[in-house]
Design a protein around this motif. Structure first.
Motif, PDB file in Angstrom:
ATOM      1  N   ASP A  86     -28.343  13.545  26.566  1.00 40.66           N
ATOM      2  CA  ASP A  86     -27.797  12.969  27.808  1.00 40.66           C
ATOM      3  C   ASP A  86     -26.292  13.215  27.901  1.00 40.66           C
ATOM      4  OD1 ASP A  86     -30.363  12.098  28.235  1.00 40.66           O
ATOM      5  OD2 ASP A  86     -29.919   9.962  27.937  1.00 40.66           O
ATOM      6  N   TRP A  87     -25.611  12.966  26.815  1.00 44.19           N
ATOM      7  CA  TRP A  87     -24.157  13.174  26.761  1.00 44.19           C
ATOM      8  C   TRP A  87     -23.812  14.634  26.991  1.00 44.19           C
ATOM      9  CZ3 TRP A  87     -19.199  11.711  26.552  1.00 44.19           C
ATOM     10  CH2 TRP A  87     -18.274  12.433  25.806  1.00 44.19           C
ATOM     11  N   GLN A  88     -24.521  15.531  26.329  1.00 45.07           N
ATOM     12  CA  GLN A  88     -24.245  16.953  26.463  1.00 45.07           C
ATOM     13  C   GLN A  88     -24.549  17.447  27.879  1.00 45.07           C
ATOM     14  OE1 GLN A  88     -26.610  18.400  23.225  1.00 45.07           O
ATOM     15  NE2 GLN A  88     -25.160  17.694  21.676  1.00 45.07           N
ATOM     16  N   ALA A  89     -25.620  16.946  28.479  1.00 42.36           N
ATOM     17  CA  ALA A  89     -25.937  17.327  29.865  1.00 42.36           C
ATOM     18  C   ALA A  89     -24.845  16.838  30.806  1.00 42.36           C
ATOM     19  CB  ALA A  89     -27.292  16.762  30.267  1.00 42.36           C
ATOM     20  N   TRP A  90     -24.329  15.631  30.560  1.00 41.68           N
ATOM     21  CA  TRP A  90     -23.243  15.104  31.405  1.00 41.68           C
ATOM     22  C   TRP A  90     -21.999  15.973  31.280  1.00 41.68           C
ATOM     23  CZ3 TRP A  90     -18.487  12.785  29.922  1.00 41.68           C
ATOM     24  CH2 TRP A  90     -17.777  12.201  30.974  1.00 41.68           C
ATOM     25  N   LEU A  91     -21.668  16.356  30.053  1.00 40.82           N
ATOM     26  CA  LEU A  91     -20.523  17.246  29.861  1.00 40.82           C
ATOM     27  C   LEU A  91     -20.763  18.594  30.529  1.00 40.82           C
ATOM     28  CD1 LEU A  91     -19.513  16.725  26.105  1.00 40.82           C
ATOM     29  CD2 LEU A  91     -18.152  16.117  28.122  1.00 40.82           C
ATOM     30  N   ARG A  92     -21.935  19.164  30.312  1.00 39.37           N
ATOM     31  CA  ARG A  92     -22.243  20.488  30.860  1.00 39.37           C
ATOM     32  C   ARG A  92     -22.172  20.478  32.386  1.00 39.37           C
ATOM     33  NH1 ARG A  92     -26.309  20.849  28.082  1.00 39.37           N
ATOM     34  NH2 ARG A  92     -27.982  20.491  29.561  1.00 39.37           N
ATOM     35  N   ASN A  93     -22.745  19.460  32.990  1.00 42.63           N
ATOM     36  CA  ASN A  93     -22.698  19.363  34.453  1.00 42.63           C
ATOM     37  C   ASN A  93     -21.280  19.130  34.949  1.00 42.63           C
ATOM     38  OD1 ASN A  93     -25.475  19.731  34.724  1.00 42.63           O
ATOM     39  ND2 ASN A  93     -25.919  17.547  34.588  1.00 42.63           N
ATOM     40  N   SER A  94     -20.496  18.384  34.185  1.00 39.56           N
ATOM     41  CA  SER A  94     -19.106  18.143  34.579  1.00 39.56           C
ATOM     42  C   SER A  94     -18.327  19.448  34.617  1.00 39.56           C
ATOM     43  CB  SER A  94     -18.437  17.168  33.594  1.00 39.56           C
ATOM     44  OG  SER A  94     -19.021  15.887  33.657  1.00 39.56           O
ATOM     45  N   PHE A  95     -18.518  20.296  33.629  1.00 46.36           N
ATOM     46  CA  PHE A  95     -17.795  21.565  33.600  1.00 46.36           C
ATOM     47  C   PHE A  95     -18.400  22.583  34.565  1.00 46.36           C
ATOM     48  CE2 PHE A  95     -16.341  19.717  29.591  1.00 46.36           C
ATOM     49  CZ  PHE A  95     -14.976  19.861  29.778  1.00 46.36           C
ATOM     50  N   ARG A  96     -19.681  22.473  34.820  1.00 47.23           N
ATOM     51  CA  ARG A  96     -20.284  23.342  35.830  1.00 47.23           C
ATOM     52  C   ARG A  96     -19.700  23.028  37.205  1.00 47.23           C
ATOM     53  NH1 ARG A  96     -26.237  22.727  35.120  1.00 47.23           N
ATOM     54  NH2 ARG A  96     -25.833  23.965  33.253  1.00 47.23           N
ATOM     55  N   ASP A  97     -19.416  21.750  37.436  1.00 42.13           N
ATOM     56  CA  ASP A  97     -18.807  21.334  38.701  1.00 42.13           C
ATOM     57  C   ASP A  97     -17.286  21.432  38.674  1.00 42.13           C
ATOM     58  OD1 ASP A  97     -21.340  20.747  39.623  1.00 42.13           O
ATOM     59  OD2 ASP A  97     -21.224  18.622  39.111  1.00 42.13           O
ATOM     60  N   ASN A  98     -16.731  21.899  37.566  1.00 43.79           N
ATOM     61  CA  ASN A  98     -15.276  22.002  37.397  1.00 43.79           C
ATOM     62  C   ASN A  98     -14.596  20.658  37.651  1.00 43.79           C
ATOM     63  OD1 ASN A  98     -12.952  23.396  36.681  1.00 43.79           O
ATOM     64  ND2 ASN A  98     -12.492  23.988  38.781  1.00 43.79           N
ATOM     65  N   LYS A  99     -15.119  19.632  37.027  1.00 41.19           N
ATOM     66  CA  LYS A  99     -14.563  18.284  37.166  1.00 41.19           C
ATOM     67  C   LYS A  99     -13.165  18.259  36.564  1.00 41.19           C
ATOM     68  CE  LYS A  99     -17.444  14.948  36.539  1.00 41.19           C
ATOM     69  NZ  LYS A  99     -18.382  14.025  35.835  1.00 41.19           N
ATOM     70  N   PRO A 100     -12.170  17.758  37.269  1.00 37.57           N
ATOM     71  CA  PRO A 100     -10.805  17.702  36.716  1.00 37.57           C
ATOM     72  C   PRO A 100     -10.742  16.824  35.467  1.00 37.57           C
ATOM     73  CG  PRO A 100     -10.797  17.341  39.088  1.00 37.57           C
ATOM     74  CD  PRO A 100     -12.225  17.281  38.659  1.00 37.57           C
ATOM     75  N   TRP A 101      -9.817  17.152  34.576  1.00 44.11           N
ATOM     76  CA  TRP A 101      -9.686  16.419  33.324  1.00 44.11           C
ATOM     77  C   TRP A 101      -9.393  14.948  33.558  1.00 44.11           C
ATOM     78  CZ3 TRP A 101     -11.040  15.924  28.642  1.00 44.11           C
ATOM     79  CH2 TRP A 101     -10.260  15.277  27.678  1.00 44.11           C
ATOM     80  N   ASN A 102      -8.542  14.620  34.532  1.00 41.29           N
ATOM     81  CA  ASN A 102      -8.223  13.206  34.753  1.00 41.29           C
ATOM     82  C   ASN A 102      -9.449  12.439  35.233  1.00 41.29           C
ATOM     83  OD1 ASN A 102      -8.150  14.556  37.216  1.00 41.29           O
ATOM     84  ND2 ASN A 102      -6.488  13.321  38.055  1.00 41.29           N
ATOM     85  N   GLN A 103     -10.324  13.086  36.009  1.00 38.19           N
ATOM     86  CA  GLN A 103     -11.542  12.413  36.454  1.00 38.19           C
ATOM     87  C   GLN A 103     -12.509  12.220  35.290  1.00 38.19           C
ATOM     88  OE1 GLN A 103     -13.641  14.348  39.697  1.00 38.19           O
ATOM     89  NE2 GLN A 103     -15.497  13.135  39.342  1.00 38.19           N
ATOM     90  N   LEU A 104     -12.650  13.233  34.461  1.00 37.89           N
ATOM     91  CA  LEU A 104     -13.549  13.138  33.321  1.00 37.89           C
ATOM     92  C   LEU A 104     -13.107  12.018  32.380  1.00 37.89           C
ATOM     93  CD1 LEU A 104     -15.136  16.170  31.583  1.00 37.89           C
ATOM     94  CD2 LEU A 104     -14.266  14.314  30.178  1.00 37.89           C
TER      95      LEU A 104
END
Length: 574
Positions: free
Chosen positions: A140-158
């Motif tokens: 679950d954690w890895q999928a959340w990270l992977r999706n965050s980077f796939r969406d190019n989530k900004p570091w401050n949001q992450l």
């Protein structure tokens, strides 16, 4: 057995795994063109190279030339996609005569599903430091990270999502792994937040001002702790899941064991002003803590933590992450160790570090943008090969005047091994056949979808690759050093996974090599597949001689492939 005469790293040269480069990606994941800002009149890459060059008076005498295409293609695939390129990808890049092919490849990799997976691995290690946790499933954690980077989530949001997560909201529960899989041990969490998000190790400032680092004060430690001290671990009586509750009251006091001096602090981030509580509301709680009731205060100190962390005034926050991203791409931080930054451990190039921090803020904490700029610098693209003597070579490394040898991570090693042996082709051939049988109408679309191929390959190979990662991964977070062990060497020699990948199955490298009659052509294909470069004349001769000396040709091919997989050259990103 090792092959006499084959070169095992004597010279340090240097996506989608089995389909052509993907078509243009949707704008949701494709990298957006960088925009100029008022703070930046030249591209960041140009300013970086200028500052790196200017910092060393005799830079030109130390500087290595720009890396060869062979070095570059291996390096950039490992850094951006987490694996070496396939043989076909290497050959296509080497044949490409376009003057902008490097930039085009960088953009394609940054927009690929493989890049999101690569960043998942990087930030999982950085944030969780290979801890084994049970409260939040790793998948679950890895999928959340992977999706965050796939969406190019900004570091401050992450970071906001991580520091605000309490585990109660199922949609955001994976982000609570940082807290929950540390059992919300206040002291452990406080220390790790300081190291991971601010680049300061305050462990020795817990009981007193740091005895060796004047910049690290006891109030810094307790200022961070004050954001968390009112929170506690709560187990839901129905779901049995762990989550965080919080009380509405409780201050942080501390006493130095050296001086017995007492202190008290509001929540604060290092030297930034404290954040006092507002006037109490008439009702202190939305939900008052009780045996089976998770406490939810009207005012949450913990919810202020993310706001305080990402504020523009917190220069340490962005300085820490750009230093870590620089280390990721260049092989060494501007500040080393990465989590011990203070005035007496100054960055090797303060101007570069300040520039990176300022431009990262100006570009809204866009990690993909920053990695792109770093990849496009001459600093990143310089060769690791040098004719300098040892003393000069060390000076060149310190000045970032040549490419630094970077040990590949356990995940990079695992993925590169299955790509080099072309076991990825074997795997995908089987998955495509199964899909065509189960979903004949959908198969025509899915098998050409880069995301489907990436997810299918990742899930299918997970258990095998996890064995490799477990064997080669040590404890701790982001690394810029490497130590091999005898146990790891024995695994490469006798590991069942490696032996399986070397079998001449349909689609595997050893099967393909066996079908080649010409020893010269075989040597070419072997070296390009495993080391992402053509062999030297001596290496070609060695391959020819070895094939002539062994009557069992399939065995000889497997031994040569294994020897290159086990070589020092394969273990480093040049």
């Amino acid at each position: 057995m090792l092959i006499a005469g084959l070169r095992y790293g004597a010279q340090t040269e240097g996506a989608d795994f089995n389909v052509p480069p993907p078509p243009p990606l949707p704008t949701s994941i494709a990298p957006a063109p960088a925009e100029q800002t008022e703070s930046q009149t030249e591209p960041l890459r140009t300013d970086i190279d200028f500052l790196i060059r200017s910092a060393t008076p005799n830079f030109d005498s130390l500087a290595a030339p720009v890396s060869s295409d062979e070095e570059f293609v291996r390096r950039i695939y490992l850094d951006l996609a987490g694996t070496i390129p396939t043989s076909e990808q290497t050959k296509a890049f080497l044949k490409d005569g376009s003057p902008v092919k490097r930039e085009a490849l960088i953009d394609r990799l940054l927009g690929s599903p493989q890049h999101a997976r690569r960043m998942q691995y990087v930030f999982d290690e950085m944030l969780m430091e290979r801890r084994v946790g049970t409260d939040i499933p790793a998948t679950d954690w890895q999928a959340w990270l992977r999706n965050s980077f796939r969406d190019n989530k900004p570091w401050n949001q992450l970071v906001t999502e991580i520091l605000s997560a309490d585990g109660a909201d199922e949609k955001l529960r994976p982000a609570a792994k940082f807290y929950l899989d540390r059992k919300f041990d206040i002291d452990l969490v406080t220390r790790d937040i300081g190291r991971v998000f601010l680049g300061v190790d305050l462990e020795c400032a817990q009981c007193h001002d740091h005895p060796n680092i004047d910049d690290y004060l006891q109030r810094h430690y307790y200022g961070l702790s004050a954001f968390l001290k009112r929170s506690y671990l709560f187990t839901d009586s129905k779901s049995k899941k762990k989550m965080l509750g919080e009380k509405a009251e409780g201050d942080v006091k501390f006493t130095s064991v050296f001086t017995s001096e007492e202190g008290q602090t509001d929540p604060r981030v290092l030297n930034l002003p404290g954040i006092p509580d507002p006037e109490p509301a008439k009702e202190l709680y939305i939900a008052k803590p009780a045996g089976k009731v998770r406490g939810i205060p009207a005012y949450s100190r913990r919810m202020q933590f993310a706001k305080a962390m990402i504020t523009e005034d917190n220069v340490d926050f962005r300085t820490n992450i750009v230093n870590r991203l620089w280390a990721l791409m260049m092989g060494r931080g501007l500040v080393e160790p990465l989590d011990i930054r203070h005035s007496e451990n100054a960055p090797s190039n303060p101007e570069v570090l300040k520039l990176l921090a300022n431009e990262f803020l100006a570009h809204n904490y866009d990690i993909r943008w920053l990695i792109r700029e770093l990849a496009l610098t001459e600093t990143y693209q310089r060769s690791s090969i040098t004719s300098l003597n040892a003393t000069q070579a060390a000076k060149a490394a310190d000045a970032f005047a040549r490419g630094l040898l970077k040990p590949i991570s356990p995940e990079q090693l695992a993925w590169s091994s299955v790509v080099a042996t072309e076991f990825t082709f074997v795997t995908m051939n089987a998955q495509e056949a199964a899909l065509k049988k189960a979903e004949p109408e959908a198969a025509a679309v899915k098998i050409h979808d880069p995301l489907w191929r990436e997810e299918t390959l990742r899930k299918t190979l997970k258990s095998e690759l996890d064995v490799v990662v477990a064997r080669f991964a040590g404890q701790g977070g982001q690394k810029t050093s490497f130590e091999a062990t005898a146990d790891q060497a024995l695994f490469l020699i006798n590991g069942p996974n490696v032996q399986k990948w070397l079998q001449p199955q349909d689609g595997a490298l050893t099967d393909r090599l066996q079908k080649l009659d010409s020893p010269t052509e075989l040597a070419e294909e072997l070296y390009v597949a495993v080391l992402s470069r053509p062999p030297t004349d001596d290496e070609t001769t060695n391959v020819e001689n070895y094939l002539q000396s062994i009557s069992d040709r399939p065995t000889a091919i497997r031994e040569m492939t294994w020897a290159l997989l086990s070589s020092a050259e394969f273990r480093f990103n040049h």
